[in-house]
Design a protein around this motif. Structure first.
Motif, short mmCIF file in Angstrom:
data_model
loop_
_atom_site.label_atom_id
_atom_site.label_comp_id
_atom_site.label_asym_id
_atom_site.label_seq_id
_atom_site.Cartn_x
_atom_site.Cartn_y
_atom_site.Cartn_z
N ASN A 17 58.96 118.81 62.58
CA ASN A 17 59.97 118.22 63.48
C ASN A 17 59.38 117.71 64.79
OD1 ASN A 17 62.28 118.50 61.80
ND2 ASN A 17 62.37 120.67 62.31
N VAL A 19 57.48 114.98 67.15
CA VAL A 19 57.76 113.54 67.23
C VAL A 19 56.46 112.76 67.35
CG1 VAL A 19 59.00 111.73 68.46
CG2 VAL A 19 59.96 114.04 68.34
N ALA A 37 58.00 110.96 58.04
CA ALA A 37 59.20 111.66 57.59
C ALA A 37 58.91 112.53 56.37
CB ALA A 37 60.30 110.65 57.27
N ARG A 42 59.23 113.37 62.95
CA ARG A 42 60.16 112.32 63.36
C ARG A 42 59.36 111.19 64.00
NH1 ARG A 42 65.38 115.76 65.56
NH2 ARG A 42 65.07 117.54 64.18
N HIS A 44 59.18 107.90 66.42
CA HIS A 44 59.80 107.24 67.57
C HIS A 44 59.00 105.96 67.82
CE1 HIS A 44 61.52 107.75 71.93
NE2 HIS A 44 61.35 106.47 71.63
N HIS A 59 63.44 107.53 63.58
CA HIS A 59 64.37 108.52 64.13
C HIS A 59 64.91 108.04 65.49
CE1 HIS A 59 66.04 112.38 65.33
NE2 HIS A 59 65.31 112.36 66.41
N GLN A 60 64.03 107.38 66.26
CA GLN A 60 64.43 106.92 67.59
C GLN A 60 63.62 105.68 67.95
OE1 GLN A 60 64.42 110.08 70.46
NE2 GLN A 60 65.00 108.77 72.18
#
Length: 394
Positions: A17, A19, A37, A42, A44, A59-60
């Motif tokens: 998890n 980033v 993933a 995650r 970004h 994710h972002q």
């Protein structure tokens, strides 16, 4: 979710998890985000395009220019480690990002790879075999290069040249000044012509602990300066393949690389290997690994960036990778989907323009049974079209 809750020391593997920040929103960022993933991370993305290939699966997303220090600062504070998917960004921007978290590969490596003069100087100093070359800084050095290298030779920009852009082939003295004036910015690099047999490329990855892994070399064919087809493994002598992997490994170690590196090489008519270019990121010629290997180039890159162990770079199948370029290839999409054995990858780009890479197709063959030219053309089905066998650069 703020990255601070999962931030790990730079020497320790990232926890699930965490980033991973990716600078750039194109297809390489997209496929890197998917690989992240799959490994429980995650992604970004820092991009200027909210609807680009990478943003569609991330994710972002942080929207901003790559030289916007406010956007860079916000992006760096939201991630645990940073990588990039293309080289036409500022190494200074990577240095700015590195003040907040690790950047892998480093800005120093980007400075080397994104400038042909710096790249060739580094490789020469490292004892890596290259085609003859000279720096061209002014009219005097232009004429000196012509005298030393002979005609014809290639004149290239030091920056922003890709897919055949930023270069001119000079056949005779009357073309020197026009070629020099047409290419900018200066200085330029002059490269002697190679008695070309073929081009191969090697994807090499190096982890935070110094472990290196090399995929099998791929044989590349180009069309209009753009990669058209890669065959893996390259049908070359085993000794040549091992030498190519050794050169790629040596370059990765000299660079102190963390991440993946694409190394393009020429093989001349005598069987001699000459390194052409390096790219510290996933590479188009490595896309065959996505379906022919247990851990593909994107998986390996994310593992390295995250500080995870690197598995062997094995393949379970031989492969052909065919690029889908422009509207003509995309018009074949329904036929591609209907062709048994075609493994399609589409990048999610909104507009199919001439010369634009829209996706690729992988075709697998049993291990050790890569067919010859006629067999490859048969397997390509609707995409079959005899590729150019001469490199467009040399």
């Amino acid at each position: 979710m703020p990255a601070s809750s999962s931030r790990s020391p730079s020497a320790a593997p990232l926890a699930p998890n965490a980033v991973i920040g990716i600078v750039g929103g194109g297809q390489l960022g997209r496929m890197s985000a998917v690989a992240a993933a799959k490994l429980g991370f995650r992604a970004h993305i820092l991009t200027q395009d909210p609807h680009g290939p990478a943003a569609q699966v991330a994710h972002q997303v942080t929207l901003g220019a790559y030289d916007d220090h406010k956007a860079l600062d916000a992006f760096a504070r939201a991630v645990d480690v940073i990588t990039f998917e293309f080289e036409n960004i500022s190494a200074d921007a990577l240095d700015c990002l590195a003040q907040h978290c690790p950047v892998r590969p480093s800005g120093a490596i980007l400075r080397t790879s994104q400038d042909r003069l710096a790249e060739k100087t580094f490789l020469s100093d490292a004892g890596i075999p290259l085609a003859p070359w000279m720096a061209v800084t002014n009219h005097a050095s232009l004429h000196a290069a012509a005298e030393t290298l002979g005609f014809p030779f290639i004149l290239k920009t030091t920056r922003n040249g890709y897919d055949g852009k930023g270069q001119a082939r000079v056949y005779e003295a009357s073309q020197l000044e026009e070629a020099f004036a047409s290419l900018a910015p200066h200085p330029l690099v002059a490269e002697g012509m190679v008695d070309f047999a073929c081009e191969i490329s090697v994807m090499v990855v190096r982890g935070t602990d110094g472990t290196t892994r090399c995929f099998a070399p791929g044989l590349n064919y180009h069309r209009d300066g753009i990669l058209d087809l890669t065959l893996a493994p390259a049908p070359v002598q085993e000794e040549t393949a091992q030498q190519a992997q050794a050169l790629a490994t040596a370059i990765a170690e000299k660079l102190d690389l963390i991440g993946i590196l694409g190394v393009e090489m020429f093989i001349d008519r005598t069987g001699t290997l000459l390194v052409n270019e390096i790219a510290p990121r996933p590479h188009n010629s490595g896309h065959w690994t996505m379906d022919a290997c247990p851990a593909d180039q994107f998986d390996m890159h994310i593992r390295a960036v995250a500080g995870l162990p690197l598995p062997p770079a094995l393949r379970h199948s031989d492969a052909a990778m065919k690029n889908l370029v422009g509207p003509d290839d995309i018009a074949l999409w329904p036929d591609i989907l209907a062709t048994p054995g075609h493994i399609p990858h589409l990048y999610g780009k909104a507009e199919a323009r001439a010369g634009r890479k829209m996706g690729h197709v992988n075709i697998l063959f049993p291990y050790g049974s890569l067919p010859g030219a006629l067999g490859i053309q048969d397997a390509l089905g609707p995409l079959a079209d005899k590729p150019e066998t001469e490199d467009n650069d040399h």
